[in-house]
Design a protein around this motif. Sequence first.
Motif, mmCIF file in Angstrom:
data_model
loop_
_atom_site.group_PDB
_atom_site.id
_atom_site.type_symbol
_atom_site.label_atom_id
_atom_site.label_comp_id
_atom_site.label_asym_id
_atom_site.label_seq_id
_atom_site.Cartn_x
_atom_site.Cartn_y
_atom_site.Cartn_z
ATOM 1 N N SER A 49 -1.896 -0.236 -8.494
ATOM 2 C CA SER A 49 -2.722 0.399 -9.427
ATOM 3 C C SER A 49 -3.500 -0.549 -10.355
ATOM 4 O O SER A 49 -4.658 -0.150 -10.540
ATOM 5 N N LYS A 50 -2.848 -1.535 -11.013
ATOM 6 C CA LYS A 50 -3.617 -2.318 -11.889
ATOM 7 C C LYS A 50 -4.870 -3.098 -11.093
ATOM 8 O O LYS A 50 -5.909 -3.458 -11.589
ATOM 9 N N HIS A 51 -4.411 -3.660 -9.856
ATOM 10 C CA HIS A 51 -5.533 -4.684 -9.175
ATOM 11 C C HIS A 51 -5.954 -4.206 -8.273
ATOM 12 O O HIS A 51 -7.219 -4.841 -7.709
ATOM 13 N N GLY A 52 -5.827 -2.985 -7.677
ATOM 14 C CA GLY A 52 -6.498 -2.341 -6.378
ATOM 15 C C GLY A 52 -5.971 -2.873 -5.118
ATOM 16 O O GLY A 52 -5.018 -3.803 -5.025
ATOM 17 N N PRO A 53 -6.509 -2.694 -3.988
ATOM 18 C CA PRO A 53 -6.217 -3.019 -2.470
ATOM 19 C C PRO A 53 -5.941 -4.627 -2.714
ATOM 20 O O PRO A 53 -6.690 -5.488 -3.411
ATOM 21 N N SER A 54 -4.922 -5.120 -1.600
ATOM 22 C CA SER A 54 -4.772 -6.348 -1.718
ATOM 23 C C SER A 54 -4.212 -6.755 -0.263
ATOM 24 O O SER A 54 -3.651 -5.805 0.465
ATOM 25 N N PRO A 55 -4.550 -7.747 0.266
ATOM 26 C CA PRO A 55 -4.134 -8.366 1.621
ATOM 27 C C PRO A 55 -2.655 -8.768 1.523
ATOM 28 O O PRO A 55 -2.004 -8.563 0.462
ATOM 29 N N VAL A 74 6.378 -2.831 1.967
ATOM 30 C CA VAL A 74 5.352 -1.803 2.068
ATOM 31 C C VAL A 74 5.853 -0.770 3.099
ATOM 32 O O VAL A 74 5.378 0.380 2.857
ATOM 33 N N ASP A 75 6.360 -1.247 4.358
ATOM 34 C CA ASP A 75 6.932 -0.196 5.328
ATOM 35 C C ASP A 75 7.411 0.997 4.611
ATOM 36 O O ASP A 75 7.214 2.204 4.682
ATOM 37 N N ARG A 76 8.570 0.685 3.646
ATOM 38 C CA ARG A 76 9.399 1.693 3.128
ATOM 39 C C ARG A 76 8.531 2.503 2.147
ATOM 40 O O ARG A 76 8.883 3.919 2.071
ATOM 41 N N VAL A 77 7.644 1.961 1.274
ATOM 42 C CA VAL A 77 6.719 2.630 0.455
ATOM 43 C C VAL A 77 5.863 3.629 1.137
ATOM 44 O O VAL A 77 5.466 4.593 0.799
ATOM 45 N N GLU A 78 5.438 2.895 2.334
ATOM 46 C CA GLU A 78 4.427 3.691 3.261
ATOM 47 C C GLU A 78 4.914 4.774 3.979
ATOM 48 O O GLU A 78 4.393 5.938 3.899
ATOM 49 N N ARG A 79 6.371 4.872 4.107
ATOM 50 C CA ARG A 79 7.087 6.184 4.663
ATOM 51 C C ARG A 79 6.996 7.162 3.493
ATOM 52 O O ARG A 79 6.905 8.421 4.061
ATOM 53 N N HIS A 80 6.991 6.927 2.520
ATOM 54 C CA HIS A 80 6.996 7.970 1.137
ATOM 55 C C HIS A 80 5.551 8.484 1.176
ATOM 56 O O HIS A 80 5.310 9.360 0.374
ATOM 57 N N GLY A 81 4.708 7.963 1.697
ATOM 58 C CA GLY A 81 3.112 8.382 1.528
ATOM 59 C C GLY A 81 2.646 7.655 0.601
ATOM 60 O O GLY A 81 1.398 8.310 0.035
ATOM 61 N N LEU A 82 3.216 6.853 -0.249
ATOM 62 C CA LEU A 82 2.615 6.136 -1.591
ATOM 63 C C LEU A 82 1.413 5.198 -1.376
ATOM 64 O O LEU A 82 0.658 4.997 -2.040
ATOM 65 N N VAL A 83 1.473 4.308 -0.129
ATOM 66 C CA VAL A 83 0.380 3.445 0.105
ATOM 67 C C VAL A 83 0.125 3.543 1.495
ATOM 68 O O VAL A 83 1.039 4.053 2.274
ATOM 69 N N MET A 84 -0.896 2.796 1.965
ATOM 70 C CA MET A 84 -1.216 2.675 3.372
ATOM 71 C C MET A 84 -1.777 1.453 3.515
ATOM 72 O O MET A 84 -2.296 0.666 2.739
ATOM 73 N N ARG A 85 -1.683 0.985 4.789
ATOM 74 C CA ARG A 85 -2.316 -0.363 5.180
ATOM 75 C C ARG A 85 -3.565 -0.034 6.245
ATOM 76 O O ARG A 85 -3.521 1.068 6.980
ATOM 77 N N GLN A 86 -4.622 -0.723 5.951
ATOM 78 C CA GLN A 86 -5.789 -0.566 6.770
ATOM 79 C C GLN A 86 -6.507 -2.103 6.981
ATOM 80 O O GLN A 86 -6.294 -2.746 6.187
ATOM 81 N N HIS A 87 -7.099 -1.998 8.162
ATOM 82 C CA HIS A 87 -8.114 -3.471 8.061
ATOM 83 C C HIS A 87 -9.180 -3.236 7.490
ATOM 84 O O HIS A 87 -9.835 -2.217 7.078
ATOM 85 N N ARG A 88 -9.588 -4.641 6.861
ATOM 86 C CA ARG A 88 -10.760 -4.658 6.017
ATOM 87 C C ARG A 88 -11.904 -4.546 6.756
ATOM 88 O O ARG A 88 -12.021 -4.992 7.968
ATOM 89 N N LEU A 89 -12.724 -3.678 6.273
ATOM 90 C CA LEU A 89 -14.107 -3.480 7.139
ATOM 91 C C LEU A 89 -14.946 -4.867 7.324
ATOM 92 O O LEU A 89 -15.372 -4.888 8.383
ATOM 93 N N ASP A 90 -15.048 -5.745 6.562
ATOM 94 C CA ASP A 90 -15.644 -6.944 6.504
ATOM 95 C C ASP A 90 -14.844 -8.057 7.405
ATOM 96 O O ASP A 90 -15.384 -9.031 7.680
ATOM 97 N N ASP A 91 -13.883 -7.839 7.392
ATOM 98 C CA ASP A 91 -12.895 -8.633 8.536
ATOM 99 C C ASP A 91 -11.574 -8.004 8.978
ATOM 100 O O ASP A 91 -10.519 -8.005 8.136
#
Length: 164
Positions: A49-55, A74-91
């Motif tokens: 929330s403070k710093h934005g998306p992070s690798p 991250v897996d466990r928090v992702e199961r709650h639907g609170l975060v998601m992982r995605q590939h960066r568009l530039d890399d």
Amino acid sequence: MSEVSPKQLEIEAVINDLASAWDESSSDVPSWVAQELTFGQMRLLFLLSKHGPSPMSGVAEWLHVGLSAASGIVDRVERHGLVMRQHRLDDRRVVECTLTDAGRQLIEEIAGMHREVMRQTLGVLKDEELGQLTGLIKIILERSKSREAQGLGADPATIKGVVR
């Protein structure tokens, strides 16, 4: 163990008194937050929330854990639907962790509850007392900024030997 100074004891007493005042004014935390999210998982949400998306490497660094452990958190928090992982568009090799709308909403709710507890706690003060507290808080902030500018961080003399 080194001896605890009177100042350290006084600071600990103030902390305990503030915690007691906040506990008496606290709002109910949604049960699923208290039961299903660990401190590390909540910390992840606040940092995103403070710093934005992070690798993922950044997440591991924030949480002071290895990449594998960060991935598990991250897996466990992702199961709650609170975060998601995605590939960066530039890399596309870099996988970033980011808050979802539900994660942002949860952080906003927690921040709102925290502010309400502070309002209730401080609401018992008379105007003059609130003014005195405001003055003391300004002193704390100024001196803390001064210490940070000098690269000193927290005053070890006030932390060392304090046991909760």
